[in-house]
Design an enzyme around this catalytic site. Structure first.
Site, PDB file in Angstrom:
ATOM      1  CE1 TYR A 147     -33.527  70.010 -63.366  1.00  9.73           C
ATOM      2  CE2 TYR A 147     -33.828  68.393 -61.621  1.00  9.73           C
ATOM      3  CZ  TYR A 147     -33.971  69.690 -62.094  1.00  9.73           C
ATOM      4  OH  TYR A 147     -34.566  70.647 -61.302  1.00  9.73           O
ATOM      5  CB  SER A 197     -32.361  70.803 -58.084  1.00 12.77           C
ATOM      6  OG  SER A 197     -33.031  69.583 -57.804  1.00 12.77           O
TER       7      SER A 197
END
Ligand SMILES: NC(=O)c1ccc[n+]([C@@H]2O[C@H](COP(=O)([O-])OP(=O)(O)OC[C@H]3O[C@@H](n4cnc5c(N)ncnc54)[C@H](OP(=O)(O)O)[C@@H]3O)[C@@H](O)[C@H]2O)c1
Length: 261
Positions: free
Chosen positions: A159, A146
């Site tokens: 995250y 990501s």
């Protein structure tokens, strides 16, 4: 996307395993890799969903099988891997975010689960299947990290830490196996509007989930990301796309997003 004849997978490399293939980016990737000629193996925890997608791919003329699998369960991953002699492609896509709390109040259990799924899940599959990728003589490991693996944002630390872990895994593996016939490709998407990602992050709160994409004209779709994965995987074997960062035009960075209205 057109695929040049020289980029078609060799016969020995035709199996592509996709984790997290029950929804979003993983499902779209399974469809597109099947369209590119791979025999896809779809895995995720939800058996009914991977089986239905495998059936859909077969009905469209592709080759697909489904295998229910929790990537955090090492014994189950080892058993799954033992079914293959060689594979061509492993797409480590299973993962996601839980919560958006500041460091001061984030739930350690959310942090642990994110690390387990995104990092240990990727480690489990990669360790179990690396010998089979190498045995194909032309293997490819894809890590779907990501942009959170490359920069932080407020409320994202748990995250962001997990995705940085996945990024480091990919970079380190590439160093360690250089000279062996396996490529390591990292795909780092920015904002992608998938059905479940934000819902999972906010424990099913649809209002909070909708706010993530509010006013953004065109977030990326699962198909956009699947397209980049399929493109990277179908380059000739000597071409290693180390890292591909893909964002919607409306997103200049993790914290700079253009919203209408
Ligand atoms: N959407 C975004 O904005 C975005 C941006 C950048 C990166 N990403 C990354 O892209 C990947 C896919 O995201 P997405 O948007 O497609 O999300 P999604 O629709 O929520 O898909 C997540 C997938 O992971 C699977 N999964 C979760 N935990 C698992 C486990 N323990 N074992 C096996 N499978 C598991 C889920 O299937 P089951 O529940 O059936 O197991 C599901 O298929 C994730 O790694 C995510 O972090 C997403």
């Amino acid at each position: 996307m057109s695929t040049a004849p020289s980029a078609q997978p060799a016969a020995a490399s035709r199996i592509a395993i996709v984790t997290g293939a029950s929804s979003g980016i993983g499902a779209a990737t399974a469809r597109q890799l099947a369209g590119a000629g791979y025999r896809v193996v779809l895995t995720a925890r939800r058996k009914d969903r991977v089986e239905a997608l495998a059936e859909e791919i077969r009905a469209a003329g592709g080759q697909a099988t489904a295998y229910p699998l929790d990537v955090t369960d090492r014994a189950a991953v080892d058993e799954f891997a033992s079914a293959f002699r060689t594979i061509g492609v492993l797409v480590n896509n299973a993962g996601g975010a839980l919560g958006a709390d500041p460091v001061a109040s984030g739930d350690p259990d959310d942090w642990r689960r994110m690390y387990e799924t995104n990092v240990i899940g990727t480690l489990n599959l990669t360790q179990a299947l690396l010998p089979k990728l190498e045995a194909s003589g032309d293997g490819t490991v894809v890590v779907v990290s990501s942009t959170a693996g490359h920069g932080t944002y407020e409320g994202g630390a748990g995250y962001v830490a997990a995705k940085h872990g996945e990024h480091v895994l990919a970079e380190t593996l590439r160093l360690e196996i250089v000279g062996r016939p396996v490529r390591v490709i990292e795909i780092a998407p920015g904002m992608v509007k998938t059905e479940e990602f934000a819902l999972t992050r906010f424990s099913g709160d649809a209002e909070k989930a909708a706010k993530v994409y509010q006013g953004v004209a065109e977030p990326l779709t699962a198909d956009d990301v699947a397209d980049t994965i399929t493109w990277a995987v179908t380059r000739p074997s000597h071409v290693n796309i180390d890292l591909l960062v893909v964002r919607p035009r409306a997103q200049a960075s993790n914290t700079k997003v253009h919203r209408e209205g």
